[in-house]
Design an enzyme around this catalytic site. Structure first.
Site, PDB file in Angstrom:
ATOM      1  N   TYR A  76      62.599  47.317  17.147  1.00  0.00           N
ATOM      2  CA  TYR A  76      62.077  46.003  17.478  1.00  0.00           C
ATOM      3  C   TYR A  76      63.133  45.133  18.148  1.00  0.00           C
ATOM      4  CZ  TYR A  76      57.615  46.583  15.124  1.00  0.00           C
ATOM      5  OH  TYR A  76      56.354  46.999  14.777  1.00  0.00           O
ATOM      6  N   PRO A  94      71.910  57.401  18.641  1.00  0.00           N
ATOM      7  CA  PRO A  94      71.425  58.602  17.948  1.00  0.00           C
ATOM      8  C   PRO A  94      72.525  59.230  17.104  1.00  0.00           C
ATOM      9  CG  PRO A  94      71.785  59.048  20.288  1.00  0.00           C
ATOM     10  CD  PRO A  94      71.926  57.566  20.104  1.00  0.00           C
ATOM     11  N   LYS A 120      77.097  48.952   8.694  1.00  0.00           N
ATOM     12  CA  LYS A 120      76.084  49.868   9.225  1.00  0.00           C
ATOM     13  C   LYS A 120      74.796  49.835   8.398  1.00  0.00           C
ATOM     14  CE  LYS A 120      76.781  51.273  12.380  1.00  0.00           C
ATOM     15  NZ  LYS A 120      76.689  50.501  13.659  1.00  0.00           N
ATOM     16  N   GLY A 121      74.545  48.685   7.787  1.00  0.00           N
ATOM     17  CA  GLY A 121      73.314  48.529   7.017  1.00  0.00           C
ATOM     18  C   GLY A 121      72.250  47.735   7.750  1.00  0.00           C
ATOM     19  N   GLY A 122      72.635  47.107   8.891  1.00  0.00           N
ATOM     20  CA  GLY A 122      71.700  46.276   9.644  1.00  0.00           C
ATOM     21  C   GLY A 122      72.061  44.808   9.624  1.00  0.00           C
ATOM     22  N   THR A 123      73.338  44.491   9.385  1.00  0.00           N
ATOM     23  CA  THR A 123      73.745  43.087   9.270  1.00  0.00           C
ATOM     24  C   THR A 123      73.553  42.325  10.576  1.00  0.00           C
ATOM     25  OG1 THR A 123      76.059  43.678   9.748  1.00  0.00           O
ATOM     26  CG2 THR A 123      75.403  43.563   7.424  1.00  0.00           C
ATOM     27  N   ARG A 124      73.875  42.950  11.709  1.00  0.00           N
ATOM     28  CA  ARG A 124      73.712  42.261  12.983  1.00  0.00           C
ATOM     29  C   ARG A 124      72.239  41.995  13.268  1.00  0.00           C
ATOM     30  NH1 ARG A 124      75.635  38.548  15.742  1.00  0.00           N
ATOM     31  NH2 ARG A 124      77.684  39.409  15.192  1.00  0.00           N
ATOM     32  N   ARG A 138      70.708  50.189   3.443  1.00  0.00           N
ATOM     33  CA  ARG A 138      69.830  51.248   3.932  1.00  0.00           C
ATOM     34  C   ARG A 138      70.150  52.523   3.171  1.00  0.00           C
ATOM     35  NH1 ARG A 138      72.290  52.872   9.821  1.00  0.00           N
ATOM     36  NH2 ARG A 138      70.467  54.235   9.792  1.00  0.00           N
TER      37      ARG A 138
END
Length: 309
Positions: free
Chosen positions: A257, A275, A66-70, A149
């Site tokens: 983005y 959300p 849940k840090g933005g890896t994808r 994050r």
């Protein structure tokens, strides 16, 4: 024979025009019927694009969940010299997969051309006690990418993912406050909280790799201004600069983005960017306060700071 040669020529031309990961060639050159697929009487042979092969990754996105890896992997996949693995392999953190050996692991990688580097991402590696040593045993000079994050926001995002997964599988769910607090105190045994102990996990990695081999991506910045972060990753991976501002556009509906590449536009899966639920303000302050010292320890380890509350 002429028909067969024509078919082979067509497949070859299609490969060079838009090389997929592989081409499915059905026995006899015909399209299978639904019945053939259902009863398993026919299956495709997988033909790699000419001039390609599979390699162990040159770089791994090790986390964090849940840090933005994808998002990071999808954005790096814009680069023409990157071949990205499609799925999370969980080779180094799951014993049952690690027991299958390195040949099995390499076979999970995409086909790539000689000028490309292979990248895989499995967020569970960062928090795994065994992954650093296992990756070091495979390649002690590998370049690692770690996207982080705000650790408090990451905990809430972690809860949100599990919450929706349980709803989709018709399983009972609990309010986030009931997960974060037990018997009036912060529940530090909750796995979502433990995953945000960045300092604890980083110490494990630094026992096996020098900091110079671990590039830390600011996940909060990547979402709001992706290009500078990706340019830093290009330099770290010794890739020529190919990712540009026109590769991104802000989707007002989704609120983040999306990607524009090779004439196509795509956004992350709808499960991304969900959300967050509202959290009791007292509980939220308690969580932030508890993580603050872990954050300071982490900043000391890496020699830089982040704008985390």
């Amino acid at each position: 024979m002429a028909n067969l040669l024509s078919c082979v020529l067509f497949l070859s031309l299609r490969t060079y025009a838009a090389p997929p990961e592989y081409i499915q060639v059905w026995p006899g050159g015909s399209t299978p019927t639904p019945g053939d697929l259902d009863n398993g009487t026919v299956g495709p042979s997988l033909v790699p694009p000419p001039g390609t092969s599979k390699h162990a990754p040159h770089s791994i996105i090790i986390g964090v969940r849940k840090g933005g890896t994808r998002a990071l992997l999808e954005m790096l996949d814009i680069h023409p010299e990157v071949a990205a693995a499609a799925t999370e392999v969980h080779f180094f953190d799951w014993d049952e997969n690690y027991a299958k050996g390195f040949e099995w692991y390499r076979d999970q990688m995409p086909y790539s051309y000689p000028n490309q580097i292979t990248i895989e991402k499995t967020p569970g590696y960062f928090t795994s006690p065994v992954a650093p040593a296992r990756i070091h045993a495979m390649n002690s000079s590998i370049r690692l990418l770690l996207i982080l994050r705000d650790p408090t926001e990451r905990v809430i995002s972690d809860y949100t993912q599990v919450y929706f997964n349980r709803l989709e599988n018709h399983k009972p769910v609990q309010a986030i406050e009931n997960m974060l607090v037990k018997n009036g105190a912060l529940n530090t045994r909750y796995k979502a909280i433990q995953r945000s102990f960045y300092d604890v996990h980083m110490r494990n990695w630094l026992q096996h790799f020098p900091l110079e081999q671990i590039h830390i991506v600011d996940g909060d910045t990547l979402i709001h201004d992706p290009l500078p972060e990706l340019q830093r990753v290009e330099r770290f991976l010794h890739l020529p600069p190919r990712i540009v501002a026109s590769n991104f556009y802000f989707n007002q509906t989704k609120g983040f983005y999306c990607i524009r590449s090779d004439g196509h536009e795509r956004c992350l899966h709808e499960s991304k960017g969900r959300p967050h639920p509202p959290v009791n303000s007292t509980v939220l302050r308690q969580l932030r306060s508890y993580l603050r010292q872990h954050n300071r320890n982490f900043f000391q380890l890496i020699g830089r700071t982040f704008n985390w509350q």
